[in-house]
Design a protein around this motif. Sequence first.
Motif, PDB file in Angstrom:
ATOM      1  N   THR A 287       0.819  -1.224   0.000  1.00  0.00           N
ATOM      2  CA  THR A 287       0.000   0.000   0.000  1.00  0.00           C
ATOM      3  C   THR A 287       0.846   1.264   0.000  1.00  0.00           C
ATOM      4  O   THR A 287       0.311   2.360  -0.188  1.00  0.00           O
ATOM      5  CB  THR A 287      -0.936   0.034   1.217  1.00  0.00           C
ATOM      6  OG1 THR A 287      -0.154  -0.029   2.423  1.00  0.00           O
ATOM      7  CG2 THR A 287      -1.908  -1.143   1.180  1.00  0.00           C
TER       8      THR A 287
ATOM      9  N   GLY B  78       0.267  -1.867  -4.967  1.00  0.00           N
ATOM     10  CA  GLY B  78      -0.687  -2.738  -5.645  1.00  0.00           C
ATOM     11  C   GLY B  78      -0.185  -4.151  -5.822  1.00  0.00           C
ATOM     12  O   GLY B  78      -0.978  -5.063  -6.106  1.00  0.00           O
TER      13      GLY B  78
ATOM     14  N   VAL C 230       2.114   1.395 -10.815  1.00  0.00           N
ATOM     15  CA  VAL C 230       1.130   0.719  -9.972  1.00  0.00           C
ATOM     16  C   VAL C 230       0.792  -0.621 -10.598  1.00  0.00           C
ATOM     17  O   VAL C 230       0.688  -0.736 -11.824  1.00  0.00           O
ATOM     18  CB  VAL C 230      -0.148   1.574  -9.819  1.00  0.00           C
ATOM     19  CG1 VAL C 230      -1.235   0.796  -9.110  1.00  0.00           C
ATOM     20  CG2 VAL C 230       0.150   2.855  -9.051  1.00  0.00           C
TER      21      VAL C 230
ATOM     22  N   ALA D 298      -4.129  -2.672 -10.805  1.00  0.00           N
ATOM     23  CA  ALA D 298      -5.275  -1.761 -10.840  1.00  0.00           C
ATOM     24  C   ALA D 298      -6.103  -2.045 -12.088  1.00  0.00           C
ATOM     25  O   ALA D 298      -5.593  -2.552 -13.085  1.00  0.00           O
ATOM     26  CB  ALA D 298      -4.810  -0.309 -10.832  1.00  0.00           C
TER      27      ALA D 298
ATOM     28  N   ILE E 123     -10.297  -0.904  -8.263  1.00  0.00           N
ATOM     29  CA  ILE E 123      -8.969  -0.449  -7.866  1.00  0.00           C
ATOM     30  C   ILE E 123      -8.558   0.606  -8.874  1.00  0.00           C
ATOM     31  O   ILE E 123      -8.245   0.296 -10.035  1.00  0.00           O
ATOM     32  CB  ILE E 123      -7.964  -1.607  -7.835  1.00  0.00           C
ATOM     33  CG1 ILE E 123      -8.483  -2.734  -6.942  1.00  0.00           C
ATOM     34  CG2 ILE E 123      -6.606  -1.120  -7.340  1.00  0.00           C
ATOM     35  CD1 ILE E 123      -7.626  -3.974  -6.960  1.00  0.00           C
TER      36      ILE E 123
ATOM     37  N   VAL F  44      -6.428   4.152 -10.121  1.00  0.00           N
ATOM     38  CA  VAL F  44      -5.209   4.948  -9.985  1.00  0.00           C
ATOM     39  C   VAL F  44      -5.508   6.365 -10.455  1.00  0.00           C
ATOM     40  O   VAL F  44      -6.046   6.560 -11.554  1.00  0.00           O
ATOM     41  CB  VAL F  44      -4.059   4.368 -10.824  1.00  0.00           C
ATOM     42  CG1 VAL F  44      -2.769   5.137 -10.571  1.00  0.00           C
ATOM     43  CG2 VAL F  44      -3.873   2.894 -10.524  1.00  0.00           C
TER      44      VAL F  44
ATOM     45  N   ALA G  30      -1.961   3.573  -1.556  1.00  0.00           N
ATOM     46  CA  ALA G  30      -3.273   2.957  -1.770  1.00  0.00           C
ATOM     47  C   ALA G  30      -4.140   3.163  -0.540  1.00  0.00           C
ATOM     48  O   ALA G  30      -3.699   2.933   0.601  1.00  0.00           O
ATOM     49  CB  ALA G  30      -3.112   1.466  -2.058  1.00  0.00           C
TER      50      ALA G  30
ATOM     51  N   TRP H 177     -10.590   0.484  -3.858  1.00  0.00           N
ATOM     52  CA  TRP H 177      -9.379   1.179  -3.455  1.00  0.00           C
ATOM     53  C   TRP H 177      -9.075   2.302  -4.434  1.00  0.00           C
ATOM     54  O   TRP H 177      -9.377   2.210  -5.624  1.00  0.00           O
ATOM     55  CB  TRP H 177      -8.187   0.205  -3.427  1.00  0.00           C
ATOM     56  CG  TRP H 177      -8.269  -0.781  -2.309  1.00  0.00           C
ATOM     57  CD1 TRP H 177      -9.094  -1.884  -2.242  1.00  0.00           C
ATOM     58  CD2 TRP H 177      -7.539  -0.759  -1.087  1.00  0.00           C
ATOM     59  NE1 TRP H 177      -8.914  -2.539  -1.055  1.00  0.00           N
ATOM     60  CE2 TRP H 177      -7.965  -1.877  -0.323  1.00  0.00           C
ATOM     61  CE3 TRP H 177      -6.579   0.088  -0.574  1.00  0.00           C
ATOM     62  CZ2 TRP H 177      -7.433  -2.157   0.925  1.00  0.00           C
ATOM     63  CZ3 TRP H 177      -6.039  -0.191   0.678  1.00  0.00           C
ATOM     64  CH2 TRP H 177      -6.476  -1.307   1.419  1.00  0.00           C
TER      65      TRP H 177
ATOM     66  N   ILE I  21      -5.729   4.783  -5.534  1.00  0.00           N
ATOM     67  CA  ILE I  21      -4.284   4.934  -5.401  1.00  0.00           C
ATOM     68  C   ILE I  21      -3.909   6.322  -5.889  1.00  0.00           C
ATOM     69  O   ILE I  21      -4.054   6.636  -7.077  1.00  0.00           O
ATOM     70  CB  ILE I  21      -3.535   3.848  -6.203  1.00  0.00           C
ATOM     71  CG1 ILE I  21      -3.961   2.457  -5.717  1.00  0.00           C
ATOM     72  CG2 ILE I  21      -2.025   4.027  -6.050  1.00  0.00           C
ATOM     73  CD1 ILE I  21      -3.383   1.323  -6.541  1.00  0.00           C
TER      74      ILE I  21
END
Length: 353
Positions: A40, A88, A132, A135, A221, A223, A266, A274, A276
């Motif tokens: 994270t 990630g 990352v 994601a 997830i 970004v 994250a 999530w 990021i």
Amino acid sequence: MSRYDAWDESAAKVRPGRRGSRPRTKDRPKHEDAVPAVVTGVDRGRWTTLLLEGSEGSAPLASRARPHGTVVVAMRARELGRKGIVVGDVVGLVGDVSGAPDTLARIVRVHDRSTMLRRTADDTDPVERPIVANADQLVVVSALADPAPSPGLIDRCLVAAYDAGMDPLLVLTKADLTDPEPFLRDYAPLQVPHVVTSTGAKGDEPFVGLEDVRARLTGRISVLVGHSGVGKSTLVNALVPGTDRATGHVNAVTGRGRHTSTSAVALPLPDGGWVIDTPGVRSFGLAHVDPERLLSAFPDLVGGADACPRGCTHDEPECGLPAWVAAGRAGSSGPARLESFHRLLRSREAEQR
């Protein structure tokens, strides 16, 4: 008879040397007891991880990581060498995984990645820089004014998203300063989902459009990428209360924002999923992107590539895509889609300034 005459060789005790006293092997430990975790945060050779539920690699991050689970700080094991570990990544930990203060675990395994968002320093740099892992959505955050939007950077982020197999989402901030429609017209042929936000009062929301953004991020997830000063950290603070990500201001002379986020982190969303947050970027090199992978993001144009010569760059006179579009095989939006595809190709080939 001297006292030495009673001794023979069998009575001598030879101390074995250290070299060769322990058989060596090239077999690395399998670490079958490694505990699964997700990275994270990264800070100066230390990785902040969150323990996952279930066996390693058995399910997506969003459904396995508990927001208030055990946080473990870890270092990279020697056997991993210089292998990059980014936010990630799903990893295997050994050692002290209690998460107690002043404890340190070891990362001994990095699992296969479903996606990898990467960039290069510029368009001539062959070295890929991972950003990352794992994601599924790339959120390009751009201000409509103060600072002015950068279509070149947005196009490059879209290319990176298509190349990584991630869904793009365009979030436009500061719509209270200017009309977003002229800007959105340029991206209509790409059919990129978008959300327009603006500052102002609407109930308890810090800005209008926050609920629309939250709806598109929940369960995923995502970004966040964009220039400094466009409002990424402000958006993260609103989505994840209590985060307190530092926010900055735009320089009135240069028109650029000041870097406030120094590393990717994250954060769990309250309703699942999530987000990021990444540091602001001023360039996004795409030397690693293959034009064929970019074309795969335009399924209505893919069929035209069958008539292309070998090694076609899809932006040359012999390319088969224009004839495919002219014949109506790509639908009524074909010409605009082809122009957008060519624009993304040119953004990949031109140096970002």
